[in-house]
Design an enzyme around this catalytic site. Structure first.
Site, short mmCIF file in Angstrom:
data_model
loop_
_atom_site.label_atom_id
_atom_site.label_comp_id
_atom_site.label_asym_id
_atom_site.label_seq_id
_atom_site.Cartn_x
_atom_site.Cartn_y
_atom_site.Cartn_z
CG HIS A 1 42.93 32.52 51.57
ND1 HIS A 1 42.19 33.67 51.56
CD2 HIS A 1 43.97 32.75 50.74
CE1 HIS A 1 42.77 34.56 50.76
NE2 HIS A 1 43.85 34.04 50.26
CD GLU B 1 43.32 29.85 43.31
OE1 GLU B 1 43.45 29.15 44.34
OE2 GLU B 1 42.62 30.88 43.28
CG HIS B 2 47.85 30.77 43.78
ND1 HIS B 2 46.74 30.39 44.50
CD2 HIS B 2 47.65 32.07 43.43
CE1 HIS B 2 45.91 31.42 44.59
NE2 HIS B 2 46.42 32.45 43.96
CD GLN C 1 46.19 29.89 48.62
OE1 GLN C 1 45.08 30.32 48.85
NE2 GLN C 1 47.04 30.54 47.82
CG ASP D 1 47.45 36.36 46.71
OD1 ASP D 1 47.19 35.74 45.66
OD2 ASP D 1 47.69 35.80 47.80
CG HIS E 1 21.27 25.94 4.69
ND1 HIS E 1 20.14 25.51 5.33
CD2 HIS E 1 22.10 26.39 5.68
CE1 HIS E 1 20.28 25.67 6.63
NE2 HIS E 1 21.47 26.21 6.88
#
Lengths: 428, 428
Positions: free
Chosen positions: B258, B323-324, B255, B357, B416
């Site tokens: 990245h 996220e992960h 990770q 991934d 209505h």
């Protein structure tokens, strides 16, 4: 008078036009200040804004359970019966939306799946004053409850005497709201988004509100989730020559009475119907208690579009992508497949939108301003989130390791490749 | 060196901290100008920005089918095999997400339902340069195709020679993209949102991008839908004392490589493991081609939190809502039910994030910055919308008309009520 167009003679902008609303810099600045103040000062700030905007000095924000129960006990039994029947229908429909986990286990040593988890705490905004609708309490709280949300926290601005409308408290009890706080405006949104001493921080805020509430929701989006920013209400009636002009006019007016910015549109394949509906509108508007609002909506935003035929009528409806679409023809199911963009579809000549607003079961929180091209009615889905999961045995990973390493190396991400290959190196 | 905390000694803000990113006023102003320019001047404006930002004067924006086919034919067969296997897995998983219409017909004369309709046209943004990932093409386009989207329009910035990376073209063909345009940045988002002479207007824009792309997506949201504004990537590894420190370090680094802003966190119940992983990180970082990026991410945003026990570890993971989430324990399914907030969950000691991934099948577009509390992985759901429908016969409406009128009158909405009662009045 409502404006009448022929489909070939109307500009696309006119077809798509809705009543305009929107925030201003002054609103944005005021809201930003209120959010910062509540974030920093908590309950004290909320109580101060409550005194300033709602005109009442409260001792505390939370409504006591005894007050909720007292409102319920004192309510007209007919109203309880109406609420209970509506809630039953809403529950029956929304139950069908509940999603289950799934698991895939087609390959030895490989388990993949998706699990569905309720959002933990949800805030529900309910406007005060004349826009304080018990039906909205049901439509927002019931899907949340069915989703499994553990805390449904309602906020609503108090009246000048510090009370909350008994009809709202009663609907909250019927719907299963878990706590109620007397606060409104941007300060209520802030309290829900950040949490205060007495108000728990939520994960999502839903429900309609004025421009201050909408601006505040837009600003806290990301810190919490929000449902949608609803525009003014809209109806499109798609009718053939045999439709009853009095019914069509009444249905258009049920939307027009909401708001001067509401938009009511008739699309039909008949000049005669267009004329008859126009005349019916003029006859019916003066009969309404909210005649001035309906008049402004019809004259400013209303329109009749005469299509060449019903097929073109459907195309126009898809282009407009209305919040509410009535299909006033004898065989409405024949057109259902060709309707691509609409929040809620009312099929047939005896299905006024009001049936859906209150009673039938589907949600009345719907995408406006053409967002039905990509958005959906509020549903149980809005109160859950999904997580995927992946399990591989070492053997299963070994069988595909070369593919993952290949992909990662081609993307230039060596550490990705290495996180796989290290598991098959000697001595690791 | 990665920072190490004990759970009882760390501030909540430190637990929740992620690498900071975000837009600036200069970016916002530039993006607003580009959007307005493309809205007004169409292709001419896009071509002008392409020359300015990408350094190439293009004759036209669209990539010819012959160029896509040529890239595919020239591709390494091993890459085609990797892509095809990954695409097959992604398709198999996402097929399980496809939703069907439902109909309820429990009461005579009453039909209620929900229909699911694909979004018609979707734009898919694919970054250029080093962040140009064929895996993202698969992960975005395949769910759209399975949802039934009829036009999947990919945009990606060209290289200085006017070409698009062959790997991207090849992945687009494998995934089922229907058209490709050579354009990037805010100008590409504008062209998709407003349409130009050569680019069709879409209903939704998905895919990752830099801050200009993110700012542009945020600004066109409402005109079109967007997927999400993704923050920097994140991993949380939850490991017990028996975890292999070399594997854990490799996974954290997958990770960290990245992006300098990426966040890698280890939560464990063992001081010994914390020390060993810290040492492994120092050993492994220098071995990586992207060592400088990984170093910055680990040192600035990385952390190890030592929990009292694994139960507290799960609570911390839920609070961070990563996220992960890797669950590096021997019996990971025992913890699955207690994990409430995570985008994708990697179960067991041999399930590195890279498996998900690229290859396993679940989507790699996941909620960041703690939004897993309320958001979900990209899925087939993101490429459809729902519409509810209601049909009542006149008799069925008559049976409940009093309830609807009661509800409407209590909300002060007489039109209505009238839209229902008019259908039962004499002479109407």
């Amino acid at each position: 008078m409502i404006r009448v167009f022929k489909s070939g003679e109307v500009a696309r902008a006119d077809i798509l036009y809705r009543g305009e609303s929107g925030s201003t810099q002054a609103v944005e600045d005021a809201v930003a200040d209120i959010l910062a103040d509540v974030k920093k000062n908590g309950d004290a700030a909320v109580l101060r804004y409550c005194e300033k905007f709602d005109g009442v000095k409260l001792a505390g924000l939370r409504v006591a359970q005894a007050d909720i129960d007292a409102a319920y006990e004192a309510a007209d039994p007919e109203f309880i019966r109406t609420l209970t029947m509506a809630a039953g229908n809403i529950e029956a429909f929304h139950k069908r939306q509940i999603r289950r986990n799934f698991v895939i286990n087609d390959t030895p040593g490989v388990v993949l799946g998706q699990k569905v988890t309720p959002i933990e705490r949800v805030g529900l905004y309910v406007p005060g004053g004349t826009a304080s609708y018990p039906s909205s309490v049901l439509m927002n709280a019931i899907p949340a409850r069915l989703a499994g949300v553990s805390e449904i926290i309602m906020v609503t601005p108090p009246a000048k005497d510090g009370s909350v409308a008994p009809a709202i408290l009663t609907a909250a009890r019927v719907a299963g709201v878990t706590a109620i706080y007397k606060m409104g405006g941007a300060q209520a949104v802030a309290a829900l988004a950040y949490g205060t001493e007495s108000v728990p921080k939520v994960d999502k805020i839903v429900g309609p509100g004025n421009i201050f509430v909408a601006a505040a929701k837009r600003r806290v989006y990301g810190i919490v989730d929000i449902d949608m920013i609803a525009g003014p209400s809209e109806i499109l009636v798609l009718a053939d020559a045999a439709a009853n002009p009095a019914y069509v006019a009444a249905d258009l007016l049920s939307q027009a009475e909401h708001d001067r910015l509401a938009t009511a549109v008739l699309v039909c394949d008949s000049e005669a119907l267009a004329g008859a509906v126009s005349a019916e509108l003029e006859r019916q508007i003066p009969l309404l208690p909210r005649a001035d609002i309906a008049r402004a909506s019809i004259d400013n935003n209303g329109k009749i579009i005469i299509a060449r035929d019903m097929a073109e009528g459907v195309d126009i409806a898809n282009e407009i992508a209305p919040e509410h679409l009535e299909v006033c023809v004898d065989d409405p199911f024949s057109l259902l497949n060709s309707i691509r963009n609409a929040g809620s579809i009312f099929l047939g000549k005896n299905v006024p939108e009001a049936l859906g607003d209150y009673f039938a079961g589907p949600n009345h929180t719907l995408p406006t301003l053409g967002t039905a091209r990509f958005s959906s009615p509020l549903s149980v889905d809005d109160f859950v989130k999904k997580s995927s999961f992946i399990y591989y045995t070492k053997e299963a990973l070994g069988a595909v390791q070369e593919r993952i390493v290949d992909f990662a190396e081609r993307e230039g991400l060596s550490a990705h490749a290495r996180s796989v290959s290290i598991r098959f190196e000697d001595g690791q």
